[in-house]
Design a protein around this motif. Structure first.
Motif, short mmCIF file in Angstrom:
data_model
loop_
_atom_site.label_atom_id
_atom_site.label_comp_id
_atom_site.label_asym_id
_atom_site.label_seq_id
_atom_site.Cartn_x
_atom_site.Cartn_y
_atom_site.Cartn_z
N GLN C 167 47.00 44.20 124.99
CA GLN C 167 46.49 45.53 124.68
C GLN C 167 46.97 45.96 123.29
O GLN C 167 46.21 46.52 122.51
CB GLN C 167 46.99 46.51 125.74
CG GLN C 167 46.22 47.78 125.76
CD GLN C 167 46.66 48.69 126.88
OE1 GLN C 167 47.80 48.66 127.33
NE2 GLN C 167 45.74 49.51 127.35
N ALA C 168 48.22 45.68 123.01
CA ALA C 168 48.75 46.01 121.68
C ALA C 168 47.98 45.25 120.60
O ALA C 168 47.71 45.79 119.53
CB ALA C 168 50.23 45.68 121.60
N MET C 169 47.60 44.01 120.91
CA MET C 169 46.86 43.21 119.93
C MET C 169 45.52 43.87 119.59
O MET C 169 45.18 44.05 118.42
CB MET C 169 46.63 41.81 120.49
CG MET C 169 45.75 40.94 119.61
SD MET C 169 45.15 39.47 120.48
CE MET C 169 43.83 40.17 121.46
N THR C 170 44.76 44.24 120.62
CA THR C 170 43.45 44.82 120.33
C THR C 170 43.61 46.19 119.68
O THR C 170 42.82 46.58 118.82
CB THR C 170 42.56 44.89 121.59
OG1 THR C 170 41.23 45.17 121.19
CG2 THR C 170 43.01 45.92 122.59
N TYR C 171 44.69 46.90 120.04
CA TYR C 171 44.95 48.21 119.42
C TYR C 171 45.24 48.03 117.94
O TYR C 171 44.73 48.78 117.09
CB TYR C 171 46.13 48.86 120.14
CG TYR C 171 46.46 50.26 119.70
CD1 TYR C 171 45.48 51.24 119.66
CD2 TYR C 171 47.75 50.60 119.34
CE1 TYR C 171 45.79 52.53 119.26
CE2 TYR C 171 48.07 51.88 118.96
CZ TYR C 171 47.08 52.84 118.91
OH TYR C 171 47.40 54.11 118.51
N ALA C 172 46.04 47.02 117.60
CA ALA C 172 46.34 46.75 116.19
C ALA C 172 45.06 46.42 115.44
O ALA C 172 44.84 46.89 114.31
CB ALA C 172 47.35 45.61 116.07
N LEU C 173 44.18 45.61 116.07
CA LEU C 173 42.92 45.26 115.40
C LEU C 173 42.03 46.49 115.24
O LEU C 173 41.35 46.64 114.24
CB LEU C 173 42.20 44.18 116.20
CG LEU C 173 42.78 42.77 116.03
CD1 LEU C 173 42.23 41.83 117.07
CD2 LEU C 173 42.47 42.26 114.63
N LEU C 174 42.05 47.36 116.25
CA LEU C 174 41.28 48.60 116.17
C LEU C 174 41.69 49.39 114.92
O LEU C 174 40.87 49.79 114.11
CB LEU C 174 41.51 49.44 117.43
CG LEU C 174 40.96 50.86 117.43
CD1 LEU C 174 39.47 50.88 117.67
CD2 LEU C 174 41.64 51.72 118.49
N LEU C 175 43.01 49.57 114.78
CA LEU C 175 43.51 50.31 113.62
C LEU C 175 43.13 49.61 112.32
O LEU C 175 42.71 50.24 111.36
CB LEU C 175 45.03 50.45 113.71
CG LEU C 175 45.56 51.30 114.87
CD1 LEU C 175 47.09 51.26 114.88
CD2 LEU C 175 45.10 52.74 114.72
#
Lengths: 254, 537, 380
Positions: C167-175
């Motif tokens: 989840q943190a990975m996709t959140y980082a990519l989102l940002l």
């Protein structure tokens, strides 16, 4: 590390010297030393917290010792390898609580344990031969589970699960078997069968059995090591060990 | 210490200023001077300022202050001049009398930058000899900013009378700043002036020194100036880092507030509560409702809205938490991934429920007086809102530690999480303890919501912004360890704020996330992981 | 040679699934292209696009079921792989716009002209060629999954910890993708596509082709998944799911097996994203949002995990329901429904729709059997 030089440090199949481990200040093993000859059957006894399971964890790579030497087949340093590498060396382990793959069939459980390549590619593209099926059936026959081959492992009784684990160990064809409390929760008849089974297997494999049940240890009729507070307290024939005043003191309280 | 005293004095002074109007005896010089403002032409205004200063009426300071703050007005028909005080009350500028019926039309007296400089100098001169030390300090600072050579004689006499060494220092610095501007100052005087100014450390003085440096020919003075500028730059850079550090501690305390309830539900019970963020949101909305009720029924209690909201928010979210635990989570113990999905469903329902009840837009939650404003602390600017949140976070953390360590509920909680069956056998009502533990975690999330309503937008999406950060804090700190959560929250907050000026806010956050992902690879169980055989199973 | 026999790969249920998929696909094509618009059986172009979108969601769900249902890896970041595949395709489509953009710049897409950029960023080089873009559709998600998985599985990050860091990975990519500096269109993403391989993306023939390709991709990936799970490899995956440390003691490098299935799954998700983008006509950073990934997981849970078919059934039924809700007066209540689905499925239907089907069939069999006349006992 495997040494190129065939000059072995020790002729023993398993050599533990001065092993120490502690968890958050609790010293589980305090200078444990133990040697095991090839082809031997050895029972390890000891009260709760003596370090029996931790010793197995060290040998199978689940826990790394803080200090000490652990050599397999005279030259391989076990403290540098992880679980799967150690398993590939030929050390098999049966857990205290039987852990079989409950959602798969008995035959598939043994198939997964069968010695052979362990990589994902061979699992995808390798060929399964008639020989494999025969080997699975032979192993299942040995532990008296042949007629259950297609039922789910989860449907087996507690004792049968223990035997399936032993079958999986055999399928791995290991050089050394570590068996943790194989008869916990078994009926008397099952216990006798298990003792016979282990003696039978001992004809081809070196075995270490950790057990509480003294009757069962007597049935095995082998050399016994008694652990206490993370170190060896006594070693020898069962009668000699159980007559040792220190062992009596440990078991009966001081 | 003394700075704090000075600051308190300044506040008292400001409060005192509200006590205008000043009734004074007639002063014809002052009246004539004030009348010049009514033409609203820059030369007349300048002449007026000088005349007001010369007349030295007690009204001079408020009038000039009103002029600089654009509160000085005149009636274009009667040509009378008025001023408003900071609270908005209207007074006659010539007599100081309070004016009840404001003229129909009032034009503001215009000023420009030049006049503003003159005004600052004039204000400085006026108040340099005031009996109130705080006012003298302000005046000295004003002269320093204005650098008006005409203030020099007044400054010189003020320095000789000044008894407070701190004020005298500022006055000397002001004199130094003016001297550096004058052509007939000797080289030695200039050197001394640079040294005096360099002792100050603020941005404005730095700009002043840079300006002087640009006007200075190469030579010993220029070298001295360069060295002084460099020293000040270094000092200011350190100050900026310290300011970042404070911002980091402040962000860390916000993260701690958001994560600490999760440290209970996830860390102690092993329950993945994806609706945790929505508990925070519910706490914020509780604050909103409390404020609305106070606004309509008891406006005088507005400053009490947060103390009233704190227990209510705890209660509301704790009850919702109990409902979730009894209704859903208790059927899912031992299945963390299913719990995760079910509670995510709860979070969607709660968000939509709030959206339906309160609308999708941001709701306004006001700040009580003690939460607004800022003060200066050794050159750091600290806002009261942030300071209170840090204090609040620490208080909750301490309260939680005590609850877990010293109360019987805490003991039962720990017993149940360590060995449910054994605890049950000893007569502990495990179901009750589960519900209470979850209620505690949820209630703390509600408390976090009260605090976050002060610094974030209160909208149905409030919780979503915190859920990932909260999980990361708990996992980073080490699950099942409250101290780990504290260290984790502060570390992440500070790292974030220290990276921000270097990498920008978004990139900084991405870097942190990647660092955390890599960190978890290295230590899958966090900073303060439990070790041993028990946890591996 | 594949380490499983053909019967095990395509069991009766799988064959039935493939046949139904083929029939539905053929029907949609027929009803759109042949049946006249006046008929009530006609399927509109808009519906073709909608169904095509559903199929790409089904493929995403399939990729999640492969790792979650069979290997116990709950990724809450699979939307990231989907979005990366989508961006790779979107970049190709952007390059195809050429000089037809609003600014008519000879080289740069509109948003870069808007940002006053002088030249094409390195990441865009090569996307003029379809083949290159097609490779990137698999390579970028695959590589990310490989690197991420290599770190995560090697250090034995499992269970909810893995879920949280995905989840943190996709959140980082989102940002990251929200940033204009990244060069992928920032907030607005990539859109205003004109044509694909020379065919207009708006043309009904292109839409029908993309729909059919989505169905074919779903079928092909389904067969690939069946091969993986029916072979010995699949048995190892299930063993890892049920008792990871036991599998390790049998000598399996658990991390290698996980890495393979995770990477394959990410590539499937990338393919799904690549088929999604030309059909819906836009890709923007919101595809990376963690909530999207969780929603995809619930499709799998609704259909029944560890069944592959269930993933497809779940994705189709939840999305059909979403369309039905969000186009009517009930739109504000959709999140209540979706939330309720999350809760009810985990509490009452842990094996999803497929589990329910199994139960009903078992009950039906149990009821029909006693009805059959009892066999007369012949002899002893």
């Amino acid at each position: 590390m495997t040494r190129a030089d065939p000059n072995q440090v020790t002729p023993s199949i398993l050599y533990l010297d001065g092993i120490e481990v502690s968890f958050d200040g609790y010293r589980a093993l305090r200078g444990l030393s133990l040697t095991l000859d090839k082809g031997e059957l050895r029972a390890i006894i000891g009260p709760n917290g003596a370090g029996k399971t931790t010793m197995m964890d060290i040998v199978t790579g689940k826990t790394r010792p803080d200090r000490g030497t652990a050599l397999f087949a005279g030259s391989v340093d076990l403290t540098k390898l992880d679980e799967s590498e150690i398993a590939e060396l030929g050390i098999g382990r049966k857990f205290q609580k039987p852990t079989v793959f409950e959602s798969q069939s008995v035959a598939d459980n043994v198939l997964l344990a069968l010695s052979g390549p362990r990589g994902p590619w061979s699992a995808l593209f390798g060929l399964r031969s008639r020989v494999d099926v025969d080997r699975i059936d032979a192993v299942l026959a040995k532990v008296r589970l042949l007629e259950m081959r297609d039922s789910l492992a989860g449907a087996l009784s507690h004792g049968q699960k223990q035997w399936l684990e032993i079958a999986m160990l055999l399928a791995q064809n290991p050089k050394l078997l570590l068996v943790d409390e194989p008869v916990a929760g078994m009926t008397d008849a099952e216990t006798e069968t298990t003792a016979a089974l282990l003696r039978e297997i001992n004809a081809e494999h070196t075995i270490v059995v950790v057990e509480h049940d003294m009757d069962f240890v007597r049935m095995l009729g082998c050399r016994v090591t008694c652990l206490h507070e993370g170190a060896v307290l006594a070693e020898g024939a069962l009668d000699a060990v159980s007559a040792d005043p220190r062992v009596i003191e440990v078991y009966l309280g001081r | 210490m003394t700075r704090a005293v000075r600051w308190v004095a300044a506040v008292l002074f400001a409060l005192g200023m509200m006590g205008l109007p000043v009734e004074v005896a007639a002063n014809t010089g002052h009246e004539a001077a004030v009348a010049r403002f009514a033409t609203d032409a820059f030369p007349d205004t300048i002449a007026g300022i000088e005349a007001v200063v010369d007349a030295a009426s007690p009204l001079a300071e408020p009038v000039l202050q009103a002029l600089i703050d654009r509160r000085l007005t005149f009636d274009p028909t009667t040509r009378r001049v008025y001023f408003r005080d900071a609270a908005g009350a209207l007074f006659d500028a010539a007599s100081g009398a309070s004016v009840q019926d404001a003229p129909a039309r009032l034009d503001t007296v215009r000023i420009n930058n030049r006049i503003r400089n003159i005004l600052q100098g004039a204000l400085g001169t006026l108040t340099l000899i005031s009996p109130d030390p705080a006012q003298r300090m302000r005046a000295a600072e004003a002269v320093l900013r204005g650098r008006d050579p005409e203030a020099l004689p007044a400054l010189a006499s003020a320095i000789t009378r000044e008894t407070d060494p701190r004020i005298r220092t500022v006055m000397e610095q002001a004199r130094a700043a003016i001297q550096l501007r004058l052509p007939d100052t000797s080289e030695a005087e200039r050197q001394a002036a640079v040294a005096a100014l360099a002792a100050r450390g603020d941005q404005r003085t730095l700009a002043l020194l840079r300006q002087i440096r640009a006007e200075t020919q190469p030579g010993a003075l220029a070298i001295n100036l360069d060295a002084a500028i460099q020293r000040m730059e270094a000092r200011l850079a350190v100050l900026a880092r310290v300011q970042d550090l404070w911002a980091g501690i402040s962000l860390g305390s916000v993260l701690l507030l958001a994560a600490i309830g999760l440290a209970i539900t996830f860390g102690v019970m092993g329950v993945i509560n994806m609706a945790h963020g929505e508990m925070v949101m519910l706490g914020a909305y509780t604050t909103f409702v409390v404020q609305e009720l106070i606004r309509t029924h008891a406006p005088h209690l507005f400053d009490w809205s947060l103390p009233i909201a704190i227990p209510l928010a705890f209660l509301v979210t704790a009850l919702v938490g109990i409902a979730i635990e009894r209704g859903i989570i208790r059927y899912l113990y031992g299945r963390p991934l299913e719990t995760l999905l079910a509670t995510f469903g709860v979070s969607l329902v709660l968000q939509q429920a709030v959206r339906t009840a309160f609308g999708p837009t941001n709701r306004e939650v006001g700040s009580p007086s003690y939460m607004s404003g800022a003060f200066d602390f050794f050159g750091l600017s600290i806002t009261y809102g942030r300071l209170w949140i840090v204090v609040f976070a620490i208080a909750i953390f301490a309260g939680l530690l005590i609850t877990l360590k010293a109360t019987s509920l805490g003991l039962q909680m720990r017993a149940v999480t360590q060995n449910r069956r054994m605890a049950s056998a000893m007569g502990i009502r495990t179901g009750f303890v589960d519900a209470m533990t979850f209620a505690l975690g949820s209630g703390i999330a509600g408390l976090a919501g009260v605090a976050l309503s002060q610094i974030d937008n209160v909208s149905p999406n409030l919780g979503q912004g915190y859920i990932i950060d909260s999980f990361i804090v708990v996992v980073f700190g080490g699950v099942g360890n409250l101290w780990g959560t504290l260290v984790g929250a502060l570390t992440l907050g500070i790292a974030n704020k220290l990276l921000e000026p270097v990498a920008g806010a978004v990139l900084g956050k991405i870097i942190i996330l990647i660092a955390i992902i890599l960190f978890i690879q290295k230590r899958p169980r966090g900073l303060f992981a439990l070790k041993g055989r028990a946890i591996e199973q | 040679m594949i380490n499983a026999d053909a019967h095990a790969i395509l069991d009766r249920r799988s064959k039935l699934f493939l046949i139904i998929l083929a029939v539905i696909t053929a029907w949609v094509v027929f009803a759109n292209a042949v049946i006249p618009e006046s008929s009530q059986f006609h399927v509109s172009n808009g519906s073709v696009v909608l169904y095509g979108k559903y199929l790409t969601y089904a493929l995403l769900a399939l990729s999640i079921d492969l790792i979650w249902g069979y290997c116990g890896i709950l990724s809450l970041g699979h939307g990231a792989f989907f979005a990366l595949g989508g961006y790779a395709m979107g970049m190709y489509l952007m390059r195809q716009i050429g000089t037809r953009g609003v600014y008519g710049h000879p080289v740069l897409p509109d948003f870069m002209v808007f940002l006053n950029w002088r030249e094409l960023p390195w990441a865009w080089v090569g996307f003029d060629w379809f083949i290159y873009a097609a490779i990137m559709v698999f390579l970028v998600p695959g590589l990310l999954a490989f690197v991420f998985g290599w770190f995560a599985f090697r250090s034995r990050v499992t269970g909810v910890y893995l879920s949280i860091i995905t989840q943190a990975m996709t959140y980082a990519l989102l940002l990251a993708f929200f940033r204009n500096d990244m060069g992928f269109g920032g907030n607005n993403g990539l859109t205003d596509f004109k044509d694909i391989l020379g065919f207009s993306v708006q043309a009904s023939g292109t839409r029908l082709t993309l729909f059919t390709l989505s169905a074919l991709a779903l079928a092909a990936c389904f067969v690939l998944c069946r091969i993986m799970v029916a072979s010995t490899y699949g048995k190892i995956l299930v063993a890892i799911r049920d008792a990871e440390s036991r599998t390790r003691f049998l000598g399996y490098r658990v991390e290698h097996h996980k890495l393979l299935v995770f990477t394959v799954s990410a590539m499937m998700a990338g393919l799904a994203g690549a088929l999604y983008v030309p059909q819906v006509g836009i890709i923007n950073p919101s595809e990376f949002s963690p909530a999207n990934s969780i929603e995809a997981v619930i499709w799998v849970a609704v259909g029944g995990r560890g069944t592959l078919i269930g993933a497809v059934v779940g994705a189709l039924s939840v999305n059909a329901m979403k369309t039905a809700f969000t186009t009517g007066v009930l739109a504000p209540y959709w999140l209540f429904v979706l939330g309720a689905i999350f809760i009810l499925v985990t509490l009452a239907l842990p094996k999803g729709i497929m589990g329910l089907v199994d139960r009903l069939m078992a009950a039906w069999k149990a009821r029909t059997r006693p009805v059959a006349p009892p066999q007369p006992e012949t002899g002893a």
